[in-house]
Write an enzyme that holds these catalytic residues in place. Structure first.
Site, PDB file in Angstrom:
ATOM      1  N   GLU A 202     -12.124  21.781 -62.473  1.00  0.00           N
ATOM      2  CA  GLU A 202     -13.355  22.315 -61.875  1.00  0.00           C
ATOM      3  C   GLU A 202     -12.932  23.025 -60.599  1.00  0.00           C
ATOM      4  O   GLU A 202     -12.742  22.397 -59.559  1.00  0.00           O
ATOM      5  CB  GLU A 202     -14.335  21.170 -61.564  1.00  0.00           C
ATOM      6  CG  GLU A 202     -14.809  20.407 -62.800  1.00  0.00           C
ATOM      7  CD  GLU A 202     -15.845  21.176 -63.609  1.00  0.00           C
ATOM      8  OE1 GLU A 202     -16.521  22.063 -63.060  1.00  0.00           O
ATOM      9  OE2 GLU A 202     -15.964  20.903 -64.820  1.00  0.00           O
ATOM     10  N   CYS A 236     -18.921  24.949 -53.682  1.00  0.00           N
ATOM     11  CA  CYS A 236     -18.186  25.743 -54.669  1.00  0.00           C
ATOM     12  C   CYS A 236     -19.054  26.807 -55.333  1.00  0.00           C
ATOM     13  O   CYS A 236     -18.554  27.845 -55.746  1.00  0.00           O
ATOM     14  CB  CYS A 236     -17.590  24.825 -55.726  1.00  0.00           C
ATOM     15  SG  CYS A 236     -18.810  23.834 -56.574  1.00  0.00           S
TER      16      CYS A 236
HETATM   17  P1  NAD Z   1      -7.952  20.927 -52.641  1.00  0.00           P
HETATM   18  O1  NAD Z   1      -7.509  21.627 -53.844  1.00  0.00           O
HETATM   19  O2  NAD Z   1      -7.232  21.173 -51.366  1.00  0.00           O
HETATM   20  O3  NAD Z   1      -7.928  19.336 -52.834  1.00  0.00           O
HETATM   21  C1  NAD Z   1      -8.528  18.689 -53.907  1.00  0.00           C
HETATM   22  C2  NAD Z   1      -7.765  17.424 -54.223  1.00  0.00           C
HETATM   23  O4  NAD Z   1      -6.432  17.763 -54.548  1.00  0.00           O
HETATM   24  C3  NAD Z   1      -7.687  16.425 -53.076  1.00  0.00           C
HETATM   25  O5  NAD Z   1      -7.965  15.129 -53.559  1.00  0.00           O
HETATM   26  C4  NAD Z   1      -6.284  16.529 -52.579  1.00  0.00           C
HETATM   27  O6  NAD Z   1      -5.794  15.294 -52.121  1.00  0.00           O
HETATM   28  C5  NAD Z   1      -5.519  16.973 -53.800  1.00  0.00           C
HETATM   29  N1  NAD Z   1      -4.350  17.799 -53.460  1.00  0.00           N
HETATM   30  C6  NAD Z   1      -4.220  18.665 -52.432  1.00  0.00           C
HETATM   31  N2  NAD Z   1      -3.007  19.253 -52.443  1.00  0.00           N
HETATM   32  C7  NAD Z   1      -2.361  18.758 -53.524  1.00  0.00           C
HETATM   33  C8  NAD Z   1      -1.062  18.997 -54.081  1.00  0.00           C
HETATM   34  N3  NAD Z   1      -0.193  19.852 -53.548  1.00  0.00           N
HETATM   35  N4  NAD Z   1      -0.728  18.321 -55.195  1.00  0.00           N
HETATM   36  C9  NAD Z   1      -1.583  17.470 -55.769  1.00  0.00           C
HETATM   37  N5  NAD Z   1      -2.822  17.210 -55.274  1.00  0.00           N
HETATM   38  C10 NAD Z   1      -3.202  17.839 -54.168  1.00  0.00           C
HETATM   39  O7  NAD Z   1      -9.457  21.304 -52.573  1.00  0.00           O
HETATM   40  P2  NAD Z   1     -10.459  21.040 -51.411  1.00  0.00           P
HETATM   41  O8  NAD Z   1     -10.020  21.856 -50.227  1.00  0.00           O
HETATM   42  O9  NAD Z   1     -10.651  19.571 -51.216  1.00  0.00           O
HETATM   43  O10 NAD Z   1     -11.802  21.654 -52.021  1.00  0.00           O
HETATM   44  C11 NAD Z   1     -12.139  23.002 -51.905  1.00  0.00           C
HETATM   45  C12 NAD Z   1     -11.992  23.750 -53.200  1.00  0.00           C
HETATM   46  O11 NAD Z   1     -12.573  23.045 -54.266  1.00  0.00           O
HETATM   47  C13 NAD Z   1     -12.702  25.101 -53.205  1.00  0.00           C
HETATM   48  O12 NAD Z   1     -11.876  26.054 -53.803  1.00  0.00           O
HETATM   49  C14 NAD Z   1     -13.936  24.868 -54.036  1.00  0.00           C
HETATM   50  O13 NAD Z   1     -14.475  26.007 -54.648  1.00  0.00           O
HETATM   51  C15 NAD Z   1     -13.427  23.889 -55.016  1.00  0.00           C
HETATM   52  N6  NAD Z   1     -14.531  23.095 -55.552  1.00  0.00           N
HETATM   53  C16 NAD Z   1     -14.897  23.252 -56.853  1.00  0.00           C
HETATM   54  C17 NAD Z   1     -15.966  22.536 -57.359  1.00  0.00           C
HETATM   55  C18 NAD Z   1     -16.402  22.659 -58.790  1.00  0.00           C
HETATM   56  O14 NAD Z   1     -17.220  21.845 -59.215  1.00  0.00           O
HETATM   57  N7  NAD Z   1     -15.922  23.607 -59.560  1.00  0.00           N
HETATM   58  C19 NAD Z   1     -16.655  21.674 -56.522  1.00  0.00           C
HETATM   59  C20 NAD Z   1     -16.246  21.541 -55.208  1.00  0.00           C
HETATM   60  C21 NAD Z   1     -15.172  22.244 -54.733  1.00  0.00           C
END
Ligand code: NAD
Length: 448
Positions: A202, A236
């Protein structure tokens, strides 16, 4: 966890329902604490928290509880001529031990809504909360430990970049459900590929919002203003940028400025209805965007409190990072267009957005936009509310993700569809068996 799953305990309807009831009751019991931690992490008001987190989650659980018995029933399907008199059906069985990874922007809802689906489908779950919504993550950890055994639901809130690769390399999950950025989504997909683990991704992206000349401008300004600046734009499915017909661009900007003042007063940083940016790094990124455009309204910020006003910007280069990266904050670029083709060319620079919105009163234009743009899901004359209808599967496509959930789709995504054919033994014609010589004409009649 694997042993616990293999014991079969999680598979019965009674067990699944009991866990969902427990989750629901605990969320209700902690309602005030949930509101407090979300205020601490993101300055969400109790009302916003109810609509976008707590209440949303409860209605999701309620919808699942209402229909779970029905969804778990074997689904009878017709049998083709070749296989008669066999009968055929599909059973939904749990996937096993699954990993759910959540982001920080709706830290409770985006972790627990998929959890509800995974429980409903009979799985064991490792929950990985974002490390950035710290207060909410701590409360969720406490809440989960209070109601579930760790061999059933295990909670983790440590640094994702170090713990997730280690977990995914040392253990084969049966599914990974990830919500977050497209960038990290690619890392998760690669880790999963090594062990052929199926994924739901997602992701985010730049969700466009088109306003046609014939749109109801006041309504459009209200609906866009509400969604774009909810959670300080860290949503998002928020409209990332607006494409508005040049004939009404000035009027739309004026209407939106009025709406922002009505919603958030002259000083949004003091408004209970306007949130803050999650952390310094994200804040700096957003402030950087301001330098790339002309500020039409707003633009004031406070580095100490991580506040950035609802900001409308214009005169933007389509090659700037503001128009290449997902904004994910309270900055709204407003770009004028003269023709449908012009606007479409801008949208196509960032293909497969998670959401798309069009405001128009013309059925033909509405149809053309919905059919011609490729996107996850969206709204006509509205923005973001499609995701609150659990009858609509929610998810992206291509750059914005793989798979969808909510309501029945959540149950389906955490279930395997096992296809079964049952064949009686009383009918066993020799035509089906070798030698086949001379049977081709009959085969051609039956199999075609
Ligand atoms: P992120 O990708 O930085 O982090 C999400 C998760 O991934 C966290 O739990 C984090 O600990 C983990 N993570 C971070 N770096 C990692 C790595 N190198 N390896 C493995 N895991 C890792 O996202 P965010 O900043 O928390 O959220 C923002 C993004 O999420 C935006 O792009 C937004 O559009 C998207 N989003 C999508 C939805 C949806 O339903 N499609 C909903 C909310 C947010």
């Amino acid at each position: 966890m694997r042993r616990y799953y293999d014991s079969g305990i999680t598979k019965t309807l009674a067990f699944r329902k009991e866990q969902l009831q427990k989750l629901k009751a605990t969320i209700l019991r902690y309602e005030k604490d949930i509101a407090a931690v979300l205020y601490e992490d993101l300055k969400k008001s109790p009302e916003e928290t109810w609509v976008t987190e707590t209440g949303f989650l409860l209605s999701e659980i309620r919808a699942i509880l209402n229909d779970l018995r029905l969804w778990m029933k074997p689904e009878r399907v017709p049998t083709n001529l070749l296989n008669l008199p066999s009968s055929s059906y599909i059973i939904r069985e749990p996937l096993g031990v699954v990993l759910i990874i959540g982001p920080w922007n709706y830290p409770l809802q985006l972790l627990f809504a998929p959890l509800a689906g995974a429980i409903a489908a009979g799985n064991c779950v490792v929950l990985k909360a974002s490390e950035f919504a710290t207060a909410t993550a701590k409360l969720m950890e406490k809440l989960i430990a209070e109601i579930f055994a760790p061999e059933y639901i295990l909670f983790d809130r440590s640094d994702g970049a170090s713990v997730i690769p280690a977990m995914m390399k040392s253990f084969r999950f049966d599914h990974v459900f990830y919500t977050g950025s497209t960038q990290v989504g690619k890392i998760i997909y690669q880790l999963a590929a090594e062990k052929l683990v199926p994924v739901t991704l997602e992701l985010g992206g730049k969700s466009p919002c088109v306003i046609e000349e014939d749109a109801d401008l006041e309504v459009a300004a209200r609906r866009i203003g509400m969604t774009k600046f909810s959670n300080a734009g860290q949503m998002c499915v928020a409209p990332d940028y607006v494409l508005v017909n040049n004939k009404i661009k000035g009027r739309f900007v004026t209407a939106l400025i009025n709406v922002i003042r009505q919603f958030f007063t002259d000083d949004p940083s003091m408004s209970d209805n306007f949130g803050k940016i999650i952390h310094q790094k994200h804040f700096n990124r957003l402030i950087g965007f301001l330098k790339e455009s002309k500020i039409l309204s707003g633009g004031k910020f406070n580095e100490k409190t991580l506040h950035l006003e609802p900001t409308i910007v214009g005169d933007i280069s389509l090659d700037s990072s503001l128009m290449k990266e997902e904004i994910f904050g309270p900055i709204l670029p407003v770009i004028g267009f003269d023709t449908h083709e012009q606007a479409k060319a801008i949208i196509n620079k960032n293909p497969d957005p998670l959401a798309f919105y069009v405001f128009t009163s013309d059925r033909q234009k509405e149809k053309k936009w919905i059919e011609e743009v490729s996107f996850g899901g969206g709204c006509i004359n509205n923005a973001s509310w499609h995701l609150t209808n659990h009858h609509l599967p929610f998810g992206g496509r291509g750059n914005s993700g793989i798979g969808s959930y909510h309501g029945k789709a959540s149950f389906e995504i955490f279930s395997h569809r096992k296809s079964i054919m049952k064949t009686p033994t009383w009918f066993d014609p020799s035509i089906k068996y070798p030698p086949f010589k001379g049977k081709l004409a009959l085969f051609k009649k039956v199999i075609r």
